[in-house]
Design a protein around this motif. Sequence first.
Motif, PDB file in Angstrom:
ATOM      1  N   ALA A  29       0.832  -1.209   0.000  1.00 39.34           N
ATOM      2  CA  ALA A  29       0.000   0.000   0.000  1.00 39.34           C
ATOM      3  C   ALA A  29       0.864   1.254   0.000  1.00 39.34           C
ATOM      4  O   ALA A  29       0.605   2.195  -0.758  1.00 39.34           O
ATOM      5  N   ALA A  53      -5.489   1.869  -2.167  1.00 37.80           N
ATOM      6  CA  ALA A  53      -6.750   1.713  -1.438  1.00 37.80           C
ATOM      7  C   ALA A  53      -7.103   0.244  -1.264  1.00 37.80           C
ATOM      8  O   ALA A  53      -7.549  -0.174  -0.196  1.00 37.80           O
ATOM      9  N   SER A  54      -6.894  -0.528  -2.297  1.00 36.27           N
ATOM     10  CA  SER A  54      -7.172  -1.961  -2.225  1.00 36.27           C
ATOM     11  C   SER A  54      -6.299  -2.632  -1.164  1.00 36.27           C
ATOM     12  O   SER A  54      -6.782  -3.439  -0.363  1.00 36.27           O
ATOM     13  N   TYR A  56      -4.800  -1.117   1.424  1.00 37.42           N
ATOM     14  CA  TYR A  56      -5.167  -0.633   2.751  1.00 37.42           C
ATOM     15  C   TYR A  56      -6.467  -1.284   3.244  1.00 37.42           C
ATOM     16  O   TYR A  56      -6.593  -1.607   4.425  1.00 37.42           O
ATOM     17  N   ALA A  57      -7.413  -1.494   2.358  1.00 44.80           N
ATOM     18  CA  ALA A  57      -8.656  -2.167   2.745  1.00 44.80           C
ATOM     19  C   ALA A  57      -8.367  -3.597   3.202  1.00 44.80           C
ATOM     20  O   ALA A  57      -8.928  -4.066   4.201  1.00 44.80           O
ATOM     21  N   ARG A  78      -6.754   3.657   7.571  1.00 45.47           N
ATOM     22  CA  ARG A  78      -8.082   4.274   7.469  1.00 45.47           C
ATOM     23  C   ARG A  78      -7.978   5.690   6.899  1.00 45.47           C
ATOM     24  O   ARG A  78      -8.773   6.083   6.050  1.00 45.47           O
ATOM     25  N   LEU A  81      -7.089   5.448   3.126  1.00 48.26           N
ATOM     26  CA  LEU A  81      -8.220   4.899   2.385  1.00 48.26           C
ATOM     27  C   LEU A  81      -9.311   5.965   2.249  1.00 48.26           C
ATOM     28  O   LEU A  81      -9.867   6.162   1.166  1.00 48.26           O
TER      29      LEU A  81
END
Length: 102
Positions: A29, A53-54, A56-57, A78, A81
């Motif tokens: 990330a 983002a992917s 971090y999710a 968070r 993201l």
Amino acid sequence: CDSALEAWTVTASARDDKVAAIGARNAAADAAWMRANAATDAATRKRELMSSASHYAELLRLATNALHPEHELCTHARARLAHVMTESGAQRSCANALPLWR
């Protein structure tokens, strides 16, 4: 009050498996985030931000029931993201990002 920033919610033996997976997602990330910020064109920036983002999710998913919710990795993931989600300015994305800013 800063103890939550490094707190794990699993035993030390269960932690080893999570450390590698969470660490790998964090590294991926961060790398995508850095590439996005170094991008010279909008398409590359957007692609790299979506990649970050992917990751971090997925980090947040892996951290559930393993890291304290206020652990520094969770807080950082968070925030980034939510940043990606709000960057477009789309009302729905911004609304979905609100819980991440808690």
